[in-house]
Design a protein around this motif. Structure first.
Motif, PDB file in Angstrom:
ATOM      1  N   LEU A  85       0.806  -1.214   0.000  1.00 65.14           N
ATOM      2  CA  LEU A  85       0.000   0.000   0.000  1.00 65.14           C
ATOM      3  C   LEU A  85       0.842   1.268   0.000  1.00 65.14           C
ATOM      4  O   LEU A  85       1.824   1.382   0.738  1.00 65.14           O
ATOM      5  CB  LEU A  85      -0.901   0.019   1.243  1.00 65.14           C
ATOM      6  CG  LEU A  85      -1.913  -1.123   1.349  1.00 65.14           C
ATOM      7  CD1 LEU A  85      -2.616  -1.058   2.699  1.00 65.14           C
ATOM      8  CD2 LEU A  85      -2.928  -1.042   0.204  1.00 65.14           C
ATOM      9  N   CYS A  86       0.429   2.214  -0.808  1.00 63.79           N
ATOM     10  CA  CYS A  86       0.951   3.582  -0.740  1.00 63.79           C
ATOM     11  C   CYS A  86       0.249   4.232   0.466  1.00 63.79           C
ATOM     12  O   CYS A  86      -0.820   3.772   0.895  1.00 63.79           O
ATOM     13  CB  CYS A  86       0.586   4.298  -2.041  1.00 63.79           C
ATOM     14  SG  CYS A  86       0.968   6.057  -2.049  1.00 63.79           S
ATOM     15  N   THR A  87       0.794   5.319   0.993  1.00 61.71           N
ATOM     16  CA  THR A  87       0.138   5.936   2.152  1.00 61.71           C
ATOM     17  C   THR A  87      -1.174   6.628   1.789  1.00 61.71           C
ATOM     18  O   THR A  87      -1.936   7.009   2.672  1.00 61.71           O
ATOM     19  CB  THR A  87       1.067   6.955   2.848  1.00 61.71           C
ATOM     20  OG1 THR A  87       1.615   7.827   1.865  1.00 61.71           O
ATOM     21  CG2 THR A  87       2.169   6.266   3.607  1.00 61.71           C
ATOM     22  N   CYS A  88      -1.472   6.775   0.504  1.00 54.52           N
ATOM     23  CA  CYS A  88      -2.767   7.344   0.113  1.00 54.52           C
ATOM     24  C   CYS A  88      -3.886   6.320   0.317  1.00 54.52           C
ATOM     25  O   CYS A  88      -5.066   6.662   0.235  1.00 54.52           O
ATOM     26  CB  CYS A  88      -2.734   7.829  -1.330  1.00 54.52           C
ATOM     27  SG  CYS A  88      -2.636   6.497  -2.548  1.00 54.52           S
ATOM     28  N   GLY A  89      -3.521   5.055   0.552  1.00 54.12           N
ATOM     29  CA  GLY A  89      -4.516   4.012   0.792  1.00 54.12           C
ATOM     30  C   GLY A  89      -4.683   3.055  -0.370  1.00 54.12           C
ATOM     31  O   GLY A  89      -5.225   1.964  -0.218  1.00 54.12           O
ATOM     32  N   ARG A  95      -2.206   0.773  -8.161  1.00 57.77           N
ATOM     33  CA  ARG A  95      -3.436   1.542  -8.426  1.00 57.77           C
ATOM     34  C   ARG A  95      -3.298   3.012  -8.079  1.00 57.77           C
ATOM     35  O   ARG A  95      -4.173   3.809  -8.401  1.00 57.77           O
ATOM     36  CB  ARG A  95      -4.592   0.939  -7.627  1.00 57.77           C
ATOM     37  CG  ARG A  95      -5.001  -0.442  -8.115  1.00 57.77           C
ATOM     38  CD  ARG A  95      -6.073  -1.036  -7.202  1.00 57.77           C
ATOM     39  NE  ARG A  95      -7.293  -0.244  -7.226  1.00 57.77           N
ATOM     40  CZ  ARG A  95      -8.298  -0.451  -8.074  1.00 57.77           C
ATOM     41  NH1 ARG A  95      -8.230  -1.425  -8.953  1.00 57.77           N
ATOM     42  NH2 ARG A  95      -9.376   0.299  -8.052  1.00 57.77           N
ATOM     43  N   CYS A  96      -2.191   3.374  -7.366  1.00 53.39           N
ATOM     44  CA  CYS A  96      -1.999   4.782  -6.975  1.00 53.39           C
ATOM     45  C   CYS A  96      -1.716   5.610  -8.234  1.00 53.39           C
ATOM     46  O   CYS A  96      -0.800   5.302  -9.000  1.00 53.39           O
ATOM     47  CB  CYS A  96      -0.841   4.894  -5.982  1.00 53.39           C
ATOM     48  SG  CYS A  96      -0.326   6.608  -5.713  1.00 53.39           S
ATOM     49  N   ARG A  97      -2.468   6.683  -8.424  1.00 52.41           N
ATOM     50  CA  ARG A  97      -2.311   7.489  -9.646  1.00 52.41           C
ATOM     51  C   ARG A  97      -0.968   8.194  -9.673  1.00 52.41           C
ATOM     52  O   ARG A  97      -0.325   8.303 -10.715  1.00 52.41           O
ATOM     53  CB  ARG A  97      -3.442   8.518  -9.747  1.00 52.41           C
ATOM     54  CG  ARG A  97      -4.759   7.887 -10.151  1.00 52.41           C
ATOM     55  CD  ARG A  97      -5.843   8.911 -10.333  1.00 52.41           C
ATOM     56  NE  ARG A  97      -5.525   9.888 -11.374  1.00 52.41           N
ATOM     57  CZ  ARG A  97      -6.279  10.929 -11.674  1.00 52.41           C
ATOM     58  NH1 ARG A  97      -7.391  11.138 -11.020  1.00 52.41           N
ATOM     59  NH2 ARG A  97      -5.920  11.768 -12.625  1.00 52.41           N
ATOM     60  N   PHE A  98      -0.536   8.695  -8.488  1.00 49.95           N
ATOM     61  CA  PHE A  98       0.755   9.404  -8.433  1.00 49.95           C
ATOM     62  C   PHE A  98       1.890   8.471  -8.870  1.00 49.95           C
ATOM     63  O   PHE A  98       2.674   8.790  -9.773  1.00 49.95           O
ATOM     64  CB  PHE A  98       1.008   9.926  -7.016  1.00 49.95           C
ATOM     65  CG  PHE A  98       2.405  10.455  -6.822  1.00 49.95           C
ATOM     66  CD1 PHE A  98       2.765  11.709  -7.288  1.00 49.95           C
ATOM     67  CD2 PHE A  98       3.385   9.685  -6.191  1.00 49.95           C
ATOM     68  CE1 PHE A  98       4.065  12.199  -7.134  1.00 49.95           C
ATOM     69  CE2 PHE A  98       4.682  10.161  -6.028  1.00 49.95           C
ATOM     70  CZ  PHE A  98       5.017  11.426  -6.494  1.00 49.95           C
ATOM     71  N   TRP A  99       1.958   7.298  -8.248  1.00 50.07           N
ATOM     72  CA  TRP A  99       3.048   6.384  -8.573  1.00 50.07           C
ATOM     73  C   TRP A  99       2.944   5.861 -10.001  1.00 50.07           C
ATOM     74  O   TRP A  99       3.938   5.592 -10.667  1.00 50.07           O
ATOM     75  CB  TRP A  99       3.110   5.232  -7.558  1.00 50.07           C
ATOM     76  CG  TRP A  99       3.866   5.632  -6.331  1.00 50.07           C
ATOM     77  CD1 TRP A  99       3.335   5.935  -5.107  1.00 50.07           C
ATOM     78  CD2 TRP A  99       5.281   5.805  -6.219  1.00 50.07           C
ATOM     79  NE1 TRP A  99       4.341   6.284  -4.242  1.00 50.07           N
ATOM     80  CE2 TRP A  99       5.549   6.213  -4.897  1.00 50.07           C
ATOM     81  CE3 TRP A  99       6.347   5.663  -7.101  1.00 50.07           C
ATOM     82  CZ2 TRP A  99       6.835   6.477  -4.430  1.00 50.07           C
ATOM     83  CZ3 TRP A  99       7.641   5.927  -6.648  1.00 50.07           C
ATOM     84  CH2 TRP A  99       7.865   6.332  -5.325  1.00 50.07           C
ATOM     85  N   GLY A 100       1.697   5.729 -10.479  1.00 46.74           N
ATOM     86  CA  GLY A 100       1.503   5.298 -11.859  1.00 46.74           C
ATOM     87  C   GLY A 100       2.103   6.308 -12.833  1.00 46.74           C
ATOM     88  O   GLY A 100       2.782   5.937 -13.800  1.00 46.74           O
ATOM     89  N   GLY A 127      -0.039  11.719   1.852  1.00 45.33           N
ATOM     90  CA  GLY A 127       0.929  11.784   0.763  1.00 45.33           C
ATOM     91  C   GLY A 127       0.960  10.475   0.016  1.00 45.33           C
ATOM     92  O   GLY A 127       0.019   9.670   0.090  1.00 45.33           O
ATOM     93  N   HIS A 128       2.042  10.270  -0.695  1.00 46.22           N
ATOM     94  CA  HIS A 128       2.192   9.040  -1.496  1.00 46.22           C
ATOM     95  C   HIS A 128       3.569   8.460  -1.217  1.00 46.22           C
ATOM     96  O   HIS A 128       4.484   8.610  -2.020  1.00 46.22           O
ATOM     97  CB  HIS A 128       2.062   9.344  -2.984  1.00 46.22           C
ATOM     98  CG  HIS A 128       0.742   9.889  -3.382  1.00 46.22           C
ATOM     99  ND1 HIS A 128      -0.370   9.099  -3.569  1.00 46.22           N
ATOM    100  CD2 HIS A 128       0.343  11.170  -3.607  1.00 46.22           C
ATOM    101  CE1 HIS A 128      -1.396   9.857  -3.912  1.00 46.22           C
ATOM    102  NE2 HIS A 128      -0.987  11.117  -3.946  1.00 46.22           N
ATOM    103  N   SER A 129       3.726   7.865  -0.062  1.00 50.31           N
ATOM    104  CA  SER A 129       5.061   7.342   0.225  1.00 50.31           C
ATOM    105  C   SER A 129       5.017   5.838   0.505  1.00 50.31           C
ATOM    106  O   SER A 129       3.976   5.252   0.794  1.00 50.31           O
ATOM    107  CB  SER A 129       5.742   8.123   1.344  1.00 50.31           C
ATOM    108  OG  SER A 129       5.073   7.974   2.542  1.00 50.31           O
TER     109      SER A 129
HETATM  110 ZN   LIG Z   1      -0.520   6.964  -3.472  1.00 50.35          ZN
END
Ligand SMILES: [Zn+2]
Length: 309
Positions: free
Chosen positions: A48-52, A57-62, A258-260
């Protein structure tokens, strides 16, 4: 342009996540967590990214993966792991800390660092930030990155009292990012002591070799967080005029999302969080362990105890 990277180095359970979470509250900063975990737990298990969202599936990391590599599937993970085995391990530290900037190790470290450089540059592009924060902690990775001409690297070296670290490392802590119940791992105090010395000495040598370094202690930071954080902001090359009062006082911090990447429980905390010195080791670390850790980490422990926060 070379991405400007603040690398938070230090031994496990030393306050690296606290610094990373504080820095990510600043405008102009994008914080990625422990990028070193990307190649294994994050991508292998789709943690999981910290965005949940999961990493896939995280848009930022994508978007970061798309810009850096043309998508997650385009990364040769086998090659990243092969390069890591050849460089990013404590056993390679003596060679990594040498002055030689040629030969096989240099080529391997540069190739390995190029994966990080692409992630950092893409994260800056996607976020529009000026500075990227990587709290991977590892001294061997800091050595590799410092050998790359493609990264403008600055090191924040945080040190916690070895007895506090040793006690903390005896406790099993669940990873907040894990989808399959992994934990942060535990170690015997004697083992932690030896690793604590190796890790901190290696990070110190990197600073002496010319890597811009800001050194502080966890205990000093928690004692005077506002003053200590302003010094950190200045070291990161961010505007000294930035207003930190909205999220930091001397007794608490207000954390956003955030996205960490990474499993420390504080990585996923949001809202108001108290800033209190965690010195449970004074009451709970058995006397024999306390004496052993003190002996094994002396005189580094004594010298670091005089450092400001
Ligand atoms: Zn994220």
């Amino acid at each position: 342009m070379r991405p400007r990277v603040i690398y938070i180095g230090g031994f496990s359970r030393s306050g690296t996540t606290l610094l990373q979470r504080l820095l990510e509250q600043l405008p102009g900063v994008v914080s990625l967590g422990e990028v070193c975990n990307l190649w294994d737990s994050a991508l292998k298990y789709d943690d999981l990214c910290t965005c949940g969202e999961s990493i896939s599936r995280c848009r930022f990391w994508g978007e970061v993966a798309e810009r850096a590599f043309g998508g997650w599937d385009a990364i040769d993970l086998h090659e990243v792991r092969r390069l890591r085995l050849l460089t990013d391990r404590a056993r390679h530290l003596p060679e990594l800390l040498g002055n030689t900037r040629s030969g096989r190790l240099q080529a391997t470290a540069t190739a390995y660092s190029s994966y990080y450089a692409r992630i950092y540059a893409a994260a800056l592009e996607v976020s529009g930030a000026e500075v990227v924060v990587d709290s991977s902690k590892r001294a061997s990775l800091a050595c590799c990155l410092s050998r790359s001409a493609a990264i403008d690297l600055r090191l924040v070296h945080i040190i916690r009292d070895s007895r506090g670290v040793a006690y903390s490392c005896t406790k099993k802590i669940s990873r907040v990012d894990s989808v399959h119940g992994a934990d942060l791992g535990t170690a015997l105090p004697v083992v932690t002591s030896l690793n604590w010395v190796v890790h901190n000495v290696a990070l110190e040598i990197l600073g002496r070799r010319g890597l811009p370094t800001h050194r502080l202690t966890y205990e000093g930071f928690v004692d005077e967080p506002v003053r200590s954080f302003r010094e950190l902001v200045s070291f990161a090359g961010l505007s000294a005029d930035v207003d930190t009062t909205a999220f930091l006082s001397d007794d608490h911090v207000v954390l956003g999302t955030g996205h960490s990447i990474g499993g420390n429980p504080m990585r996923a905390q949001t809202g108001r969080v108290s800033l209190r010195l965690d010195d449970a080791w004074r009451a709970r670390l058995p006397r024999a362990d306390r004496l052993a850790v003190s002996a094994l980490t002396y005189p580094l422990l004594r010298r670091y105890s005089r450092l400001p926060g």
